[in-house]
Design a protein around this motif. Structure first.
Motif, short mmCIF file in Angstrom:
data_model
loop_
_atom_site.label_atom_id
_atom_site.label_comp_id
_atom_site.label_asym_id
_atom_site.label_seq_id
_atom_site.Cartn_x
_atom_site.Cartn_y
_atom_site.Cartn_z
N LYS A 1 0.17 -15.76 16.51
CA LYS A 1 1.13 -15.16 15.60
C LYS A 1 1.42 -13.70 15.94
O LYS A 1 1.37 -12.82 15.10
CB LYS A 1 0.61 -15.28 14.16
CG LYS A 1 0.60 -16.71 13.66
CD LYS A 1 2.00 -17.18 13.35
CE LYS A 1 2.05 -18.66 13.12
NZ LYS A 1 1.93 -19.43 14.38
N CYS B 1 7.01 -13.53 15.27
CA CYS B 1 5.94 -14.02 16.13
C CYS B 1 6.47 -15.05 17.12
O CYS B 1 7.57 -15.57 16.98
CB CYS B 1 4.82 -14.61 15.29
SG CYS B 1 5.29 -16.07 14.39
N LEU C 1 -0.97 -7.88 12.15
CA LEU C 1 -0.78 -7.42 10.76
C LEU C 1 0.67 -7.07 10.50
O LEU C 1 1.26 -7.47 9.48
CB LEU C 1 -1.65 -6.20 10.50
CG LEU C 1 -3.01 -6.46 9.89
CD1 LEU C 1 -3.77 -5.17 9.77
CD2 LEU C 1 -2.86 -7.11 8.53
N LEU C 2 1.25 -6.30 11.43
CA LEU C 2 2.64 -5.90 11.24
C LEU C 2 3.54 -7.13 11.15
O LEU C 2 4.44 -7.19 10.30
CB LEU C 2 3.10 -5.01 12.40
CG LEU C 2 2.57 -3.58 12.41
CD1 LEU C 2 3.03 -2.86 13.65
CD2 LEU C 2 3.06 -2.83 11.19
N VAL C 3 3.27 -8.09 12.02
CA VAL C 3 4.08 -9.31 11.99
C VAL C 3 3.91 -10.01 10.65
O VAL C 3 4.88 -10.42 10.01
CB VAL C 3 3.68 -10.25 13.14
CG1 VAL C 3 4.21 -11.64 12.92
CG2 VAL C 3 4.21 -9.72 14.46
N LYS C 4 2.68 -10.10 10.19
CA LYS C 4 2.46 -10.84 8.96
C LYS C 4 3.08 -10.13 7.76
O LYS C 4 3.64 -10.75 6.87
CB LYS C 4 0.96 -11.05 8.74
CG LYS C 4 0.71 -11.83 7.47
CD LYS C 4 -0.64 -12.48 7.42
CE LYS C 4 -0.71 -13.31 6.15
NZ LYS C 4 -1.98 -13.95 5.95
N VAL C 5 2.95 -8.81 7.73
CA VAL C 5 3.39 -8.09 6.53
C VAL C 5 4.90 -7.91 6.51
O VAL C 5 5.55 -8.07 5.48
CB VAL C 5 2.68 -6.73 6.44
CG1 VAL C 5 3.29 -5.88 5.34
CG2 VAL C 5 1.21 -6.94 6.18
N PHE C 6 5.49 -7.56 7.66
CA PHE C 6 6.90 -7.16 7.62
C PHE C 6 7.86 -8.24 8.09
O PHE C 6 8.94 -8.37 7.55
CB PHE C 6 7.11 -5.91 8.47
CG PHE C 6 6.47 -4.69 7.88
CD1 PHE C 6 6.92 -4.21 6.67
CD2 PHE C 6 5.43 -4.05 8.51
CE1 PHE C 6 6.34 -3.09 6.10
CE2 PHE C 6 4.84 -2.94 7.95
CZ PHE C 6 5.30 -2.46 6.74
N PRO D 1 7.42 -12.08 9.51
CA PRO D 1 6.73 -13.24 10.08
C PRO D 1 7.53 -13.94 11.16
O PRO D 1 6.96 -14.56 12.05
CB PRO D 1 6.56 -14.16 8.88
CG PRO D 1 6.64 -13.28 7.70
CD PRO D 1 7.56 -12.17 8.05
#
Lengths: 196, 854
Positions: free
Chosen positions: B555, B267, B257-262, B264
């Protein structure tokens, strides 16, 4: 100006590292792993630990005093000690504490901010309806003007304090950052162009 | 490769006049736009995207204002003068209409640079820009004391920046190490008196007597926390199992989630991208502050979630982020992409240095695996950077063992010549595993890319975590994190039987004398514990090698070093145990009869584990020298270099037999990054004329003539095409080449001419030659424009009959972006880096359109 900040932060970093390196007494140990004295072929091991100084970290000063009084024979001491591995170790609980706390605080902040962005933001936009959209457009407009006319912006930087509030500026930076992340997200997750 | 320096030294001799400096520097103020518009443009761009893509700029001159205080070159006067004038005229149509032809878009402090996102830099050009800047500082040095200080600061900023990068990389690594250990242990239990301590630290002073496990009362498993006092019942097992899986899923979901939101870009491993960036590609934001923060935060989470991944690859990316962030503080590095890459090379070295506690190995890794341009100066700076980082990590002492990595080992047993056979065998197995892994992983990643699986990245992470955690917990070797497992496998069996792995039945010659010096080390038959350990290891081997295929590419931050090493270590240990038994069973075999006297064992299974780890790592990444040095720094024993070298070499030979590229090159190709490998050989017999544009049937090349074109013609040219530059020729009749003109310079020069001289009108003649008619003072006649300064008079030229072998060499060694093709001195066409890459892809039977970027 930036350089000064860097020098300063480097100094602080060193200070922090040095201060956390001030080792407390219980952060030293001498760990001796030996076979069980009475039953050497059994798969038992004895671990003796003592907070002692580096020079004294050996079987004779750590293990043997503990065995005095038990049924150890005098001639067995040397061969027994031959089978012991003693390791001197230092740690810093203070560093661990600080690091774990920092990690948890940053993680908490990030999760809060993430929650805010995922839950509160859509709600505001939804209830704001047209108003919100107008706000957004306006944001874009101000940003456009501020980027194309960045020179004006920058020129009056010194004298400006009332022109644009800190909040607005933070908003601006945030909006820009959000757009960048959105772009990254679409290139990584949706179009799957990079990082696959 | 140091040939660049010599060649590019002369490349812009013609541009050293002070007037030129002004234009050159000012043009760097033209900001390239960020990625916002790039994709849109690519999608609806017309068919002639073949040459060089459009670059666009917006007038952000002021953005440099505060930087210019630090940069002697960017004199404030020039900038403010331009800025003021531009602002003064911003309302008039004359000023804005050419710029409007370009995309004007956002650009900010973070986007400093002169290239677009996803474009390739021209190394020669950047180097000559740097040389120009350097010369300016040397000239200014004598002018005042302040300038002298500035030049001193400039001179040592190279060392300062690597010092800072080393400090930052070491600190990041220390924090990540501590947090990872703690998070990993928190899945199993918690320390009651201080929750922030990991298990080892929690039981710091607790002793154990007559038991296999440490009886540490302060450390409570989750079932004990929940009030289940009786241990070893099935209900406690189930509860612990449940908490373990739950925590693993929580950690990995949080990371995803952190990767996706803040961020990308945080990853993956990061090494393929860092490699591509170092070869001269621009990915904006890939090495930014947010990527740094999020990758540092999520790497421990991902490792702690027990996924089959490591934090060593991400550490290289994190160190590179540090390099980029600190590089921005120094104008020397912030504004020159080539110089910036020198810092990034050093940072990559620091990354490996802290990941494996191997400073020298880090420098060699940077040299062998990731760096593209690596002069001696960078070598020394990398060395210093790696040293600083290792020193900082050592002072943080994350594991409390005074070692930089968890699996540091020291052996003191010798190895024997016959063991080279099993070591080579391990190398072959490692190479086979590497080749199989690369194929399987690339196939899976391709499937992910094309199927719907790629649309549900977070669910995928959670599913893989669930499967991994559920399968891992029952097996003690997979339940703990991979680093600890590797540490256990590397260890040799000492006097004390500490683990199942050393459970041999002791052959006690004289049974009663317990502590006599004649007592042998246990070396006999396999004990019950070892039997259990062997089948547990076999299961762990299967699990690890299969699940890693599905894990690499998730990811979340995923490193590949640790899982590969884990597979190799298990394999090596198993083979080591087997060889040990073989020697024990047949002591009279001629191979080892002389080395191993009688029953006393001469086989150290721990060493086999280490050799196996090196072999699989070599098979997967195709590293050789740096790998051996890293492994040797892990053991600190010089005598094991030969086994490691043998294994690495056999592994590379075997791996190369099944496919030439390592996993990182495979991912570079899969993603279509424009990476021109300077280690590959080009063996085809094509000629430059086969590759150059325009092809037969294409419209003729768009060129600029030396004189005779008007301002309007040039403006039309700029607006109707999206090429990055235009060749300059003497005339359309003779087609003789004069030089090369960059689009960016042209736009700026035209704008500038219009601004400074009211008499420059649309029908003003433009002269790209030294001798132009003097400008007229009467206000009615259009005044001629002289733009000789902005022409690059020394573009790299080749003839149409130059073999592509040489062209590829020129492109990869010099790092140029385009070369002009001539025939009898007449301009024929142009070859860009993208053309070369597409040509190579085509000859390798790959889809040339897979080279996506510019």
């Amino acid at each position: 100006m930036d350089i000064k900040i860097v020098y300063l932060s480097v100094l602080t970093l060193f200070a922090v590292i040095l201060s956390t390196q001030a080792v407390q007494y219980e952060d030293l140990r001498c760990k001796c792993t030996c076979s069980s004295y009475h039953n050497v072929s059994a798969r038992f091991k004895q671990v003796y630990k003592n907070n002692t100084l580096h020079d004294d970290c050996n079987c004779l000063s750590v293990v043997v005093p503990r065995l005095i009084g038990t049924s150890i024979k005098e001639e067995d001491i040397d061969p027994y000690c031959y089978l012991c591995d003693c390791k001197y170790e230092v740690r810093s609980t203070k560093t661990m504490q600080v690091v774990v706390y920092i990690f948890l605080i940053v993680l908490g902040l990030l999760v809060l901010y993430m929650g805010f962005m995922m839950i509160i933001d859509p709600i505001i936009n939804k209830f704001g309806g047209k108003e919100g959209q107008q706000q957004l457009l306006q944001d874009d407009a101000t940003e456009m003007s501020s980027t194309t006319g960045r020179d004006t912006d920058r020129m009056s930087l010194d004298g400006r304090s009332a022109g644009q509030s800190v909040f607005q500026r933070v908003n601006l930076v945030q909006a820009k950052w959000k757009r960048q992340v959105k772009e990254q997200r679409s290139s990584v997750f949706e179009r799957q162009e990079i990082l696959h | 490769m140091s040939g660049w320096n010599r060649i590019s030294f002369n490349i812009r001799k013609g541009r050293a006049s002070s007037n030129n400096v002004e234009i050159d520097m000012a043009s760097s103020a033209w900001r390239s736009e960020t990625n916002g518009k790039l994709h849109a443009r690519r999608i609806d761009s017309d068919t002639d995207d073949d040459l060089i893509d459009m670059t666009s700029f917006t007038n952000n001159t002021g953005v440099y204002h505060d930087d210019s205080e630090d940069d002697p070159l960017l004199g404030n006067h020039t900038f403010q003068a331009i800025a003021t004038e531009r602002r003064g005229k911003s309302g008039t149509a004359v000023t804005s209409h050419l710029l409007e032809a370009l995309d004007s878009s956002e650009a900010g402090m973070d986007d400093i640079g002169t290239y677009d996102d996803f474009h390739t830099i021209d190394w020669l050009r950047e180097m000559s820009r740097n040389r120009l800047r350097h010369r300016q500082i040397l000239y200014g040095k004598k002018e005042s004391f302040f300038k002298t200080i500035k030049s001193l600061h400039d001179a040592w900023s190279g060392w300062l920046v690597v010092l800072l990068v080393g400090l930052a990389a070491g600190t990041c690594a220390g924090i990540i190490d501590i947090v990872t250990k703690w998070l990993t242990d928190i899945k199993l239990g918690v320390c009651t008196f201080a929750f922030y301590l990991n298990k080892e630290s929690c039981c710091w002073m607790s002793e154990s007597k007559n038991s296999l496990t440490d009886n540490c009362t302060q450390w409570k498993t989750w079932s004990e926390i929940f009030g289940m006092t009786e241990s070893n019942t099935s209900s406690t097992y189930v509860l612990n199992y449940f908490v373990y899986i739950l925590m693993a899923i929580l950690f990995s979901a949080l990371a995803a989630l952190l990767v996706k939101v803040f961020a990308p870009y945080a990853c993956g491993s990061g090494i393929p991208e860092v490699k591509t960036i170092l070869s001269g590609f621009i990915i904006r934001g890939y090495l930014g502050k947010w990527t740094l923060l999020i990758k540092s935060m999520t790497a421990p989470l991902a490792v702690a979630s027990n996924l089959s991944l490591g934090k060593e690859g991400p550490l290289v990316h994190i160190a590179a982020c540090c390099g980029n962030v600190f590089g921005h503080l120094f104008p020397k590095y912030a504004k020159n992409e080539a110089k910036k890459r020198e810092v990034l090379s050093a940072a990559a070295a620091a990354g490996v240095s802290v990941a494996f506690g191997a400073p020298v190995g880090g420098v060699l890794f940077s040299l062998e695996e990731v760096s593209y341009y690596f002069p001696m100066k960078t070598l020394w700076r990398s060395f210093f950077c790696a040293l600083t980082a290792a020193f900082i990590l050592r002072s943080i002492n994350p594991f409390g063992t005074s070692h930089l990595v968890m699996f540091y080992v020291t052996y003191n047993r010798p190895w024997f010549l016959f063991e080279l056979i099993p070591f080579s065998l391990l190398g072959v197995l490692g190479g086979l595993y590497g080749a199989a892994f690369i194929h399987a992983n690339l196939a899976w990643c391709r499937f992910r890319k094309t199927s719907k699986l790629g649309k549900i990245p977070i669910l995928e992470v959670i599913a893989v975590t669930f499967i991994t955690a559920a399968a891992s917990y029952p097996n003690p070797y997979t339940r703990i994190d991979a680093s600890s497992m590797i540490a256990g496998l590397f260890k040799e069996c000492g006097h004390v039987i500490e683990t199942n792995l050393c459970d041999y039945k002791a052959s006690n010659k004289n049974g009663s004398a317990i502590f006599s010096s004649e007592r042998d080390l246990p070396n006999g038959d396999i004990g019950a514990g070892l039997q259990t350990a062997v089948w547990q290891l076999v299961i762990a081997l299967i699990l690890k090698s299969v699940i890693t295929v599905f894990t690499f590419g998730l990811k979340v931050p995923t490193g590949l070093f640790i899982p590969s090493m884990a597979v190799g270590a298990i394999m090596g240990r198993l083979i080591g145990i087997g060889i040990k038994q073989l020697v024990f069973t047949y002591p009279d075999c001629f191979l080892w009869k002389n080395s191993c006297h009688g029953a006393s064992s001469c086989v150290t299974p721990g060493l086999y584990a280490m050799v196996g780890a090196a072999a699989t790592l070599g098979g997967v990444t195709r590293m050789t020298v740096s790998l051996v040095v890293i492994m040797f720094e892990l053991t600190g024993g010089l005598q094991y270099i030969v086994p490691l070298m043998a294994a690495a070499m056999f592994s590379k030979w075997t791996g190369d037999a099944f496919g030439h590229e390592g996993i990182y090159d495979g991912h570079i190709r899969l993603n279509g990054y424009p990476f021109l490998d300077n280690k590959e050989e080009f063996t085809h017999t094509t000629l430059a004329t086969d590759v150059m544009r325009p092809r037969r049937g294409d419209p003729p090349l768009r060129v600029v003539t030396k004189d005779g074109m008007t301002v309007e013609d040039l403006e039309m040219l700029v607006r109707s095409t999206n090429y990055n530059g235009f060749p300059v020729i003497t005339s359309h009749d003779s087609q003789r080449l004069v030089g090369y003109l960059y689009r960016r310079d042209l736009i700026f020069a035209l704008e500038n001419a219009r601004l400074h001289n009211e008499n420059v009108l649309s029908n003003s003649k433009v002269y790209f030659s030294l001798h132009a008619p003097p400008s007229v003072s009467s206000s009615n006649e259009p005044s001629p424009v002289r733009l000789f300064n902005i022409v690059d008079l020394s573009p790299i030229t080749i003839t149409d009959h130059t073999p592509m072998e040489i062209v590829v060499e020129i492109f990869s060694k010099l790092g140029i972006r385009q070369a002009l093709v001539t025939h009898n001195g007449r301009l024929l066409g142009i070859i860009t880096k993208k053309d070369v890459l597409r040509h190579i892809a085509q000859l390798n039977q790959q889809d040339p359109d897979s080279i996506m970027f510019n």
